[in-house]
Design a protein around this motif. Structure first.
Motif, PDB file in Angstrom:
ATOM      1  N   GLY A 149     -14.004  24.671 -21.641  1.00  0.00           N
ATOM      2  CA  GLY A 149     -15.240  24.807 -20.880  1.00  0.00           C
ATOM      3  C   GLY A 149     -16.290  23.793 -21.285  1.00  0.00           C
ATOM      4  O   GLY A 149     -17.497  24.066 -21.218  1.00  0.00           O
ATOM      5  N   ILE A 150     -15.838  22.608 -21.680  1.00  0.00           N
ATOM      6  CA  ILE A 150     -16.740  21.547 -22.130  1.00  0.00           C
ATOM      7  C   ILE A 150     -16.633  20.356 -21.182  1.00  0.00           C
ATOM      8  O   ILE A 150     -15.522  19.915 -20.856  1.00  0.00           O
ATOM      9  N   LEU A 151     -17.760  19.854 -20.739  1.00  0.00           N
ATOM     10  CA  LEU A 151     -17.751  18.703 -19.835  1.00  0.00           C
ATOM     11  C   LEU A 151     -17.093  17.502 -20.503  1.00  0.00           C
ATOM     12  O   LEU A 151     -17.424  17.146 -21.646  1.00  0.00           O
ATOM     13  N   ALA A 152     -16.177  16.861 -19.802  1.00  0.00           N
ATOM     14  CA  ALA A 152     -15.422  15.738 -20.346  1.00  0.00           C
ATOM     15  C   ALA A 152     -16.289  14.513 -20.587  1.00  0.00           C
ATOM     16  O   ALA A 152     -15.907  13.611 -21.341  1.00  0.00           O
ATOM     17  N   THR A 153     -17.470  14.468 -19.967  1.00  0.00           N
ATOM     18  CA  THR A 153     -18.352  13.305 -20.102  1.00  0.00           C
ATOM     19  C   THR A 153     -19.298  13.401 -21.299  1.00  0.00           C
ATOM     20  O   THR A 153     -20.068  12.482 -21.558  1.00  0.00           O
ATOM     21  N   ARG A 154     -19.267  14.522 -21.994  1.00  0.00           N
ATOM     22  CA  ARG A 154     -20.138  14.663 -23.164  1.00  0.00           C
ATOM     23  C   ARG A 154     -19.622  13.822 -24.331  1.00  0.00           C
ATOM     24  O   ARG A 154     -18.461  13.404 -24.350  1.00  0.00           O
ATOM     25  N   ARG A 155     -20.506  13.597 -25.306  1.00  0.00           N
ATOM     26  CA  ARG A 155     -20.136  12.867 -26.516  1.00  0.00           C
ATOM     27  C   ARG A 155     -20.153  13.809 -27.710  1.00  0.00           C
ATOM     28  O   ARG A 155     -20.787  14.865 -27.669  1.00  0.00           O
ATOM     29  N   ALA A 156     -19.478  13.396 -28.777  1.00  0.00           N
ATOM     30  CA  ALA A 156     -19.256  14.275 -29.923  1.00  0.00           C
ATOM     31  C   ALA A 156     -20.545  14.836 -30.501  1.00  0.00           C
ATOM     32  O   ALA A 156     -20.621  16.022 -30.850  1.00  0.00           O
ATOM     33  N   GLU A 157     -21.583  14.003 -30.605  1.00  0.00           N
ATOM     34  CA  GLU A 157     -22.798  14.441 -31.293  1.00  0.00           C
ATOM     35  C   GLU A 157     -23.566  15.529 -30.534  1.00  0.00           C
ATOM     36  O   GLU A 157     -24.490  16.126 -31.087  1.00  0.00           O
ATOM     37  N   THR A 158     -23.153  15.817 -29.273  1.00  0.00           N
ATOM     38  CA  THR A 158     -23.848  16.851 -28.498  1.00  0.00           C
ATOM     39  C   THR A 158     -23.191  18.222 -28.636  1.00  0.00           C
ATOM     40  O   THR A 158     -23.776  19.221 -28.221  1.00  0.00           O
ATOM     41  N   LEU A 159     -21.997  18.278 -29.198  1.00  0.00           N
ATOM     42  CA  LEU A 159     -21.284  19.550 -29.286  1.00  0.00           C
ATOM     43  C   LEU A 159     -21.791  20.404 -30.444  1.00  0.00           C
ATOM     44  O   LEU A 159     -22.091  19.890 -31.527  1.00  0.00           O
ATOM     45  N   SER A 160     -21.864  21.693 -30.214  1.00  0.00           N
ATOM     46  CA  SER A 160     -22.205  22.620 -31.293  1.00  0.00           C
ATOM     47  C   SER A 160     -20.985  22.841 -32.178  1.00  0.00           C
ATOM     48  O   SER A 160     -19.848  22.499 -31.797  1.00  0.00           O
ATOM     49  N   ILE A 161     -21.202  23.432 -33.320  1.00  0.00           N
ATOM     50  CA  ILE A 161     -20.083  23.717 -34.222  1.00  0.00           C
ATOM     51  C   ILE A 161     -19.135  24.721 -33.579  1.00  0.00           C
ATOM     52  O   ILE A 161     -17.911  24.599 -33.716  1.00  0.00           O
ATOM     53  N   GLU A 162     -19.670  25.676 -32.853  1.00  0.00           N
ATOM     54  CA  GLU A 162     -18.805  26.658 -32.194  1.00  0.00           C
ATOM     55  C   GLU A 162     -17.957  25.998 -31.102  1.00  0.00           C
ATOM     56  O   GLU A 162     -16.791  26.373 -30.895  1.00  0.00           O
ATOM     57  N   GLU A 163     -18.497  25.007 -30.413  1.00  0.00           N
ATOM     58  CA  GLU A 163     -17.692  24.294 -29.411  1.00  0.00           C
ATOM     59  C   GLU A 163     -16.564  23.519 -30.087  1.00  0.00           C
ATOM     60  O   GLU A 163     -15.429  23.478 -29.578  1.00  0.00           O
ATOM     61  N   PHE A 164     -16.852  22.904 -31.231  1.00  0.00           N
ATOM     62  CA  PHE A 164     -15.773  22.243 -31.974  1.00  0.00           C
ATOM     63  C   PHE A 164     -14.735  23.260 -32.431  1.00  0.00           C
ATOM     64  O   PHE A 164     -13.525  22.999 -32.412  1.00  0.00           O
ATOM     65  N   ALA A 165     -15.192  24.449 -32.851  1.00  0.00           N
ATOM     66  CA  ALA A 165     -14.268  25.493 -33.282  1.00  0.00           C
ATOM     67  C   ALA A 165     -13.370  25.939 -32.129  1.00  0.00           C
ATOM     68  O   ALA A 165     -12.173  26.213 -32.329  1.00  0.00           O
ATOM     69  N   THR A 166     -13.923  25.999 -30.929  1.00  0.00           N
ATOM     70  CA  THR A 166     -13.120  26.351 -29.749  1.00  0.00           C
ATOM     71  C   THR A 166     -12.017  25.327 -29.533  1.00  0.00           C
ATOM     72  O   THR A 166     -10.853  25.685 -29.280  1.00  0.00           O
ATOM     73  N   LEU A 167     -12.363  24.053 -29.649  1.00  0.00           N
ATOM     74  CA  LEU A 167     -11.363  22.989 -29.491  1.00  0.00           C
ATOM     75  C   LEU A 167     -10.290  23.091 -30.572  1.00  0.00           C
ATOM     76  O   LEU A 167      -9.093  22.941 -30.293  1.00  0.00           O
ATOM     77  N   ALA A 168     -10.714  23.352 -31.802  1.00  0.00           N
ATOM     78  CA  ALA A 168      -9.755  23.457 -32.902  1.00  0.00           C
ATOM     79  C   ALA A 168      -8.791  24.624 -32.684  1.00  0.00           C
ATOM     80  O   ALA A 168      -7.589  24.488 -32.917  1.00  0.00           O
ATOM     81  N   ARG A 169      -9.317  25.751 -32.203  1.00  0.00           N
ATOM     82  CA  ARG A 169      -8.447  26.895 -31.955  1.00  0.00           C
ATOM     83  C   ARG A 169      -7.422  26.600 -30.859  1.00  0.00           C
ATOM     84  O   ARG A 169      -6.274  27.056 -30.908  1.00  0.00           O
ATOM     85  N   LEU A 170      -7.830  25.801 -29.870  1.00  0.00           N
ATOM     86  CA  LEU A 170      -6.904  25.473 -28.782  1.00  0.00           C
ATOM     87  C   LEU A 170      -5.771  24.558 -29.221  1.00  0.00           C
ATOM     88  O   LEU A 170      -4.666  24.637 -28.675  1.00  0.00           O
TER      89      LEU A 170
END
Length: 272
Positions: free
Chosen positions: A246-267
């Protein structure tokens, strides 16, 4: 045995800070006492200290109610001085003569255990990441880094210091810069300021596999931080992965929250 003053001990043993070890000795008794105090209640705790050098912080830690201090020192030149401190400490100081990056420091002592250290500049970050991998084993970590590294550890999204180290640290622990130390407090003075970071591990910790997945995701994302995530994360699924999260593909790394990174890691974690 009467223990010589710190400055006298350094003079007697001809010990000077060595650049190859990233050493900058902290000799101010007021500052080392404050660092020891910032680590919280020491009663019954075992404390690991990395790179004690001449033992300034070690002496301050011995003045607390810690059960024992477990110091790890690679520099052979400091061993005779530290051996004298061991003899004076009546069993409360254990010296391990080794490279801290090559041993499991959690295995040096029983729980409850803390890490309190003025970390050598050249190994501070890899040591921290290693402790984060096993954060559940530590009650607290009170660590001195270069100020820039400390700011990276505690940085928030969309800030200039936000990056991989901050995501990993804040995912596993509550992180706070609790003290800044001017360059002039060290011998020799470094070219930068330093800061003490207090890290208190969270109750819930990721599995080893999930932590490894987070390391991989953040390595890719911040390795090409100017690129959109759909490009930097292409090796692990790119747009398809981001859509699942559920993250826009056009975003850059520095805009993601830690929980969004955690979601990616879980996937991408093979254990999910």
């Amino acid at each position: 045995m009467t223990l010589p003053s710190l400055k006298d001990a350094i003079r007697i043993h001809g010990l000077d800070a060595k650049k190859s070890f990233g050493q900058h000795f902290l000799l101010d008794p007021g500052i080392v006492a404050r660092i020891a105090a910032l680590a919280g209640d020491m009663t019954g705790r075992h404390v690991v200290e990395i790179g004690p050098g001449p033992g300034g912080l070690t002496r301050a830690l011995l003045d607390t109610k810690a059960e024992a201090i477990h110091a790890v020192e690679i520099d052979q030149r400091a061993w005779p001085l530290l051996d004298e401190l061991v003899a004076h400490a009546a069993g409360r100081l254990v010296l391990t003569k080794a490279d801290a990056t090559s041993i499991d420091t959690s295995g040096l002592c029983p729980a409850p255990r803390k890490v309190v250290a003025n970390l050598p500049y050249n190994v501070g970050t890899p040591l921290l990441v290693g402790w984060l991998r096993q954060a559940a084993l530590w009650e607290r970590m009170t660590l001195m880094f270069q100020l820039e590294v400390a700011e990276r550890i505690c940085a928030v999204p969309d800030s200039s210091h936000y990056g991989r180290l901050g995501v990993l640290a804040q995912w596993c622990a509550d992180c706070t810069v609790v003290m800044k130390v001017p360059a002039g407090a060290f011998s020799p003075p470094p070219k930068v300021e330093s800061a003490v970071v207090d890290l208190i591990p969270k109750a819930e910790q990721p599995s080893p596999a999930l932590f490894k997945a987070m390391e991989h995701v953040t390595h890719l994302a911040f390795g090409q931080r100017r690129k959109m995530l759909r490009a930097s994360l292409r090796p692990i699924g790119g747009e398809a992965l981001l859509e699942k999260a559920g993250i826009l593909a056009t975003r850059r790394a520095e805009t993601l929250s830690i929980e969004e990174f955690a979601t990616l890691a879980r996937l991408v974690c093979p254990e999910r």
